[in-house]
Write a protein that holds these residues in place. Structure first.
Motif: not given
Length: 250
Positions: A72-78, A157-165
């Protein structure tokens, strides 16, 4: 994920449901719960998750060899994550309903009973109530991919993008916010995209594709004989990803 045909998606759902029925799904969720302290916030994160995904896919293939984990490319749904088609009844279902743990009552995994850490109904609790704060957009994700070393990239990647999902979907009491995150089938498609991003960083930095700030022969806790070095090439694990770009595919 939305490139899957309806037949492919339904086959994936049936296979995950069968794993759940057989108890294999709960066994895998327990592995993450019992071992998170060995990889979270550490360089081991990406190798551990890649090996964990490979184990999940092996279990899927034992039921249906034609099924693979959809990312799931969640960045497209950001901008408005709660409006993502992935969080609709067509795919994983939406926010949890009323009641302890905000039980999921929509989509193919509605009313699931999961066993980690104790038996309860699968829950989601969007962190803004009925909505989710914006996630990392494609351009900012591309900036993360420009980091010059493996561990700089991993931390970005871990501290922002991944964690926020995790936090956005799980909120205060949902499964995705805690170390039992794999209770939620959405977890696997989220982590598959994180894995794709590591593969993209490796493709952009081929001379550093096997870089790891530690012992590459180190075993990955909870995953049998698998080692860090076993995860450097997804082809050796039986799958490959398409290349990723901040620009949408036309």
């Amino acid at each position: 994920m939305q490139n899957l045909s309806n037949v492919q998606w339904q086959a994936y759902v049936r296979t995950v449901q069968q794993m759940h029925k057989e108890g294999t799904y709960d066994e895998l969720a327990r592995i993450h719960f019992d071992n998170e302290q060995h990889f979270a916030g550490q360089p081991l994160l990406l190798p551990w998750l890649r090996a964990y995904l490979a184990v999940f896919q092996e279990k899927l293939h034992a039921i249906d060899p034609n099924v693979t984990v959809p990312y799931w490319d969640w960045s497209r749904d950001s901008k408005a994550p709660q409006r993502s088609a992935i969080l609709s009844n067509t795919y994983f279902g939406g926010n949890g309903g009323r009641g302890d743990g905000r039980p999921v009552t929509s989509g193919p995994f509605a009313n699931w009973i999961v066993k980690t850490p104790t038996p309860h109904q699968l829950g989601r609790d969007f962190s803004n109530g009925s909505s989710i704060p914006a996630w990392t957009c494609p351009d900012d994700l591309d900036t993360c991919l420009q980091r010059s070393s493996y561990d700089d990239f991993r931390q970005a990647i871990e501290t922002g993008p991944k964690a926020s999902v995790h936090a956005g979907v799980g909120g205060r009491v949902g499964d995705m916010s805690d170390k039992q995150a794999p209770n939620d089938p959405l977890f696997w498609s989220h982590i598959a995209f994180v894995d794709l991003l590591w593969a993209e960083w490796q493709a952009r930095n081929p001379d550093q594709a096997t870089d790891f700030p530690g012992d590459a022969d180190q075993h990955l806790a909870g995953l049998g004989t698998r080692k860090v070095a076993d995860t450097f090439d997804t082809k050796n694990l039986g799958y490959v990803y398409p290349r990723w770009s901040a620009q949408p595919v036309l």
